[in-house]
Design an enzyme around this catalytic site. Sequence first.
Site: not given
Length: 291
Positions: A104-105, A108, A150, A272
């Site tokens: 996830d984050r 990135r 988001w 997720h």
Amino acid sequence: MFDGFDVFDIETPGATIHGRRGGSGPPVLLLHGIPETHLMWHKVAPRLAEKYTVVATDLRGWGDSGTPPSTSDHEPYSMRAIARDQIEMMRILGYQQFRLVGHDRGARCAYRLALDEPDAVTRLAVMDVVPIGDVYNRADRAFSLSYWVWSFLAAPAPVPEQFIKAAPAVLVDFMLDTWPEVKDAFPPEVRAAYVKQFSDPATAHAICEEFRAAATVDYQQDEADRGNRRIACPVLFLWSQRGQVAKLYDDPMAIWREWADDVRGEPVPVGHFIPEEAPDETSRQLLDFLG
């Protein structure tokens, strides 16, 4: 939980980074997603530590890591800045090269680090994301409804911060209760730690700043790199077979192949939170890939 791991707090030029280190062998850095901290790896890290030196950290602005002041352009919470903390932290620990895993984050942050510091990352694993530039370029009605978090967190300050302050557990429980397929994936003490960080005003603001950076500076940096820079190392991409990545993108693997030549991976039949919902499969995939 994390038996045999040492806890550390390392001062980097950008922020203090909190984490744990354990095991022996080649170094592997694990980066977390939302609404988590490094605790998300508690079932995977010990298994990897049988073969690797495992480092699991809280990203800048999350958990027990630092929350430096932001700026009007949100750059201090860009993935480039957050990745810089992580590579500085690894260098302080003595690791010039390492394998890198992000969910996830954290994924990135991981791919941005691999683009910016290609000599440092020997293998990259990313879970349940596509690059930020592609997220916004492909955004549509389905995205706006399914990924409303988001837009909510990226709204101008102090609106989301004030809503989070009023009921931090509501937001965290929404994510932990509706995004996974395995509903008992989060032990009570881990869930409490995730809620605790959203209860801290400085951390909540930092998290919002990260999402504001995603919509601005992160997007701009991705677009500047598109077609000009590629991820040099092999990439493993795992995604939730039942989550939003599978629903929003017909072929998410093809998106990653636009960014790297050597990409492999497959969907995992959970929600997720892949490492917490499917720790056995996650560990198997990582042990097979990391080499």
